[in-house]
Motif scaffolding. Sequence first.
Motif, short mmCIF file in Angstrom:
data_model
loop_
_atom_site.label_atom_id
_atom_site.label_comp_id
_atom_site.label_asym_id
_atom_site.label_seq_id
_atom_site.Cartn_x
_atom_site.Cartn_y
_atom_site.Cartn_z
N LEU A 69 -27.43 -7.78 40.23
CA LEU A 69 -27.37 -6.72 39.21
C LEU A 69 -26.17 -6.90 38.30
N GLY A 73 -26.64 -7.80 34.48
CA GLY A 73 -26.16 -6.75 33.59
C GLY A 73 -25.12 -7.26 32.61
N GLU A 77 -26.00 -7.87 28.85
CA GLU A 77 -25.34 -6.69 28.30
C GLU A 77 -26.27 -5.47 28.36
N ASN A 78 -26.81 -5.26 29.55
CA ASN A 78 -27.75 -4.17 29.80
C ASN A 78 -27.01 -3.00 30.43
N ARG A 79 -27.00 -1.86 29.74
CA ARG A 79 -26.26 -0.70 30.21
C ARG A 79 -26.79 -0.15 31.52
N CYS A 80 -28.10 -0.13 31.66
CA CYS A 80 -28.72 0.41 32.88
C CYS A 80 -28.31 -0.41 34.11
N LEU A 81 -28.35 -1.72 34.00
CA LEU A 81 -27.95 -2.58 35.11
C LEU A 81 -26.46 -2.45 35.42
N LEU A 82 -25.64 -2.31 34.38
CA LEU A 82 -24.20 -2.16 34.58
C LEU A 82 -23.86 -0.85 35.29
N THR A 84 -25.92 0.81 37.30
CA THR A 84 -26.41 0.65 38.68
C THR A 84 -25.44 -0.17 39.50
N SER A 182 -17.40 -3.51 34.68
CA SER A 182 -18.72 -3.00 34.29
C SER A 182 -18.59 -1.79 33.38
N PHE A 186 -19.86 -1.60 29.58
CA PHE A 186 -20.76 -0.50 29.25
C PHE A 186 -20.27 0.25 28.01
N TYR A 196 -30.85 -0.41 25.09
CA TYR A 196 -31.26 -1.06 26.33
C TYR A 196 -32.16 -2.22 26.01
#
Length: 197
Positions: A69, A73, A77-82, A84, A182, A186, A196
């Motif tokens: 993850l 992330g 550069e995925n906010r949801c994965l970061l 999590t 992270s 974010f 996203y």
Amino acid sequence: MAQNCLKCLKYTMCVVNFVCFICGTAGFGFGVFMMMNSKVSSLIPSLSSMNIANMLFIIGIIMTCVSFLGFLGALKENRCLLVTFFILLFILILVELTAAFLLLLYESKIGSFLQRDLTDSLEKSRESAKGGNSTMSTGDWDIIQTTGCYNKLKAWFEENFLATGVAVIVLCVIEVLGMCFSVTLFCHISQSGLSYK
């Protein structure tokens, strides 16, 4: 300058999480290998599920999932994965600190419990050996007793208490740094207006 720092942060996070992913995969694989080839039953019946193979398996799965993850992330550069990744690291830190606190708090009770359980296991092994149903040979117990397993294990923990404490602190620092990285990524993604992916 800020962009270069963020890129450095991003790729550092990717590299560290990739290394953790490889280590987690190796631990997972080694745990499975030990499960498939282990023929000796646990010496401590009350904690039979907490043998080395199972612990490597569980720790390997957790490390693999969390580091994947973090790696993905940061890379995407995925906010949801970061987020999590941050939450999972926070939960892991809480669990580790709680376990360390409980071990220190109940150290004497844990020691007497292990000693009593080892004695019970030895008695059951002797009874099973008389009936011919033992999964662990008396020769195995003879080998264990000549090393004085409980006393040796206790002495080893006492000798390596400082090293174990330092290792736990280093692990917590790495996890806190991962959380900080992270959050920083974010915030950067949010300020940049990136959606996203």
